[in-house]
Write a protein that holds these residues in place. Structure first.
Motif, mmCIF file in Angstrom:
data_model
loop_
_atom_site.group_PDB
_atom_site.id
_atom_site.type_symbol
_atom_site.label_atom_id
_atom_site.label_comp_id
_atom_site.label_asym_id
_atom_site.label_seq_id
_atom_site.Cartn_x
_atom_site.Cartn_y
_atom_site.Cartn_z
ATOM 1 N N GLY A 6 0.829 -1.187 0.000
ATOM 2 C CA GLY A 6 0.000 0.000 0.000
ATOM 3 C C GLY A 6 0.869 1.244 0.000
ATOM 4 O O GLY A 6 1.956 1.262 0.595
ATOM 5 N N ILE A 7 0.404 2.284 -0.658
ATOM 6 C CA ILE A 7 1.168 3.531 -0.769
ATOM 7 C C ILE A 7 0.281 4.683 -0.314
ATOM 8 O O ILE A 7 -0.786 4.927 -0.886
ATOM 9 C CB ILE A 7 1.640 3.780 -2.211
ATOM 10 C CG1 ILE A 7 2.447 2.579 -2.718
ATOM 11 C CG2 ILE A 7 2.475 5.059 -2.296
ATOM 12 C CD1 ILE A 7 2.800 2.674 -4.196
ATOM 13 N N LEU A 8 0.720 5.369 0.727
ATOM 14 C CA LEU A 8 0.004 6.527 1.257
ATOM 15 C C LEU A 8 0.864 7.764 1.021
ATOM 16 O O LEU A 8 1.995 7.848 1.512
ATOM 17 C CB LEU A 8 -0.280 6.355 2.746
ATOM 18 C CG LEU A 8 -0.982 7.514 3.462
ATOM 19 C CD1 LEU A 8 -2.366 7.745 2.872
ATOM 20 C CD2 LEU A 8 -1.077 7.247 4.955
ATOM 21 N N ILE A 9 0.349 8.710 0.264
ATOM 22 C CA ILE A 9 1.113 9.898 -0.114
ATOM 23 C C ILE A 9 0.443 11.146 0.447
ATOM 24 O O ILE A 9 -0.755 11.354 0.260
ATOM 25 C CB ILE A 9 1.229 10.010 -1.648
ATOM 26 C CG1 ILE A 9 2.011 8.817 -2.204
ATOM 27 C CG2 ILE A 9 1.920 11.309 -2.051
ATOM 28 C CD1 ILE A 9 2.108 8.807 -3.717
ATOM 29 N N SER A 10 1.226 11.959 1.136
ATOM 30 C CA SER A 10 0.777 13.264 1.626
ATOM 31 C C SER A 10 1.866 14.273 1.273
ATOM 32 O O SER A 10 2.955 13.889 0.858
ATOM 33 C CB SER A 10 0.554 13.219 3.142
ATOM 34 O OG SER A 10 1.778 13.095 3.831
ATOM 35 N N PRO A 11 1.602 15.566 1.413
ATOM 36 C CA PRO A 11 2.629 16.557 1.060
ATOM 37 C C PRO A 11 3.936 16.374 1.817
ATOM 38 O O PRO A 11 5.005 16.684 1.281
ATOM 39 C CB PRO A 11 1.957 17.890 1.415
ATOM 40 C CG PRO A 11 0.494 17.626 1.278
ATOM 41 C CD PRO A 11 0.310 16.208 1.744
ATOM 42 N N GLU A 12 3.901 15.870 3.046
ATOM 43 C CA GLU A 12 5.115 15.745 3.855
ATOM 44 C C GLU A 12 5.704 14.337 3.847
ATOM 45 O O GLU A 12 6.898 14.170 4.081
ATOM 46 C CB GLU A 12 4.838 16.129 5.315
ATOM 47 C CG GLU A 12 4.443 17.579 5.534
ATOM 48 C CD GLU A 12 2.968 17.822 5.222
ATOM 49 O OE1 GLU A 12 2.190 16.827 5.229
ATOM 50 O OE2 GLU A 12 2.594 18.985 4.958
#
Length: 230
Positions: A6-12
């Motif tokens: 799973g890949i979780l992407i946020s700005p930071e």
């Protein structure tokens, strides 16, 4: 190509997850943490982490975009073919089915502003959706379409027992003109999607190579092969 985790992407952050647990993450596209432990990197390794993080940020959302655009292209073709066939109630029913199909596809991926999550099984779920639920819905749509065409033909034949001619009020569009109009718009979009898909596959292969280089320098990452070639 596929994503094993799973890949979780946020700005930071970029978090790589297994069973909803983060196994490693990248903060601000430069700081690498594996199971919560900060990993000391030399400049060359930091550059690989930066390239890897930016690649994930760019191409994971792009994958969803290509999938959604491709399905919407097919649904647009169906919608164009249905234009002018059937009564207003049937038209509304077909449009509602197309909207629902598009929603079911896009809802399989979580995206909110700059936050994006792709589950490792999402690609398999997408495949099952395309060959399962969507195929059934399109069969229903085709069944209704055939019925509407038959009703239109029957009504036209009833207008005259001696001939089957187009009246001024009917103003029917010749079939070849209708197909040419539909194809002219769809071919441009299809060509654009094909070029986009080819470029995407090339870039994703490059991302896989960056991941391999990073794993060679940071052996702990070998246990978490995210980008894979099937």
């Amino acid at each position: 190509m596929a994503f094993r985790h799973g890949i979780l992407i946020s700005p930071e952050q970029i978090r790589i997850q297994t069973s909803n647990r983060t196994v490693f993450q990248i903060n601000h596209d430069q700081d690498l943490f594996i199971r919560g432990e900060w990993i000391t990197l030399n400049p060359a390794e930091q550059e690989l982490v930066r390239q890897y993080a930016q690649g994930l940020r760019k191409f994971v959302p792009e994958l969803v975009s290509i999938a959604v655009d491709s399905v919407e292209l097919g649904l647009t073709a169906i919608e164009n073919m249905l234009a002018g066939i059937g009564n207003s109630s049937q038209q509304q029913e077909w449009q509602a089915l197309i909207r629902e199909t598009t929603y079911q596809l896009t809802s399989r991926f979580v995206r909110s502003g700059d936050h994006f999550y792709l589950a490792p099984q999402s690609l398999n779920e997408l495949d099952a959706f395309l060959h399962g639920e969507l195929k059934t819905q399109l069969k229903d749509l085709a069944k209704y379409t055939v019925g509407a065409v038959w009703d239109a033909l029957r009504d036209a034949l009833r207008q005259s027992e001696d001939n089957f001619e187009r009246t001024e009020s009917q103003n029917w569009q010749p079939a070849d003109e209708l197909l040419a109009k539909i194809n002219s718009g769809l071919e441009l979009k299809a060509d654009e999607l094909e070029q986009k898909s080819v470029l995407f596959c090339q870039r994703l292969t490059e991302l896989d190579q960056i991941e391999t280089q990073l794993q060679q320098r940071v052996p702990q990452l070998l246990a978490y092969d995210v980008v894979t070639m099937k």
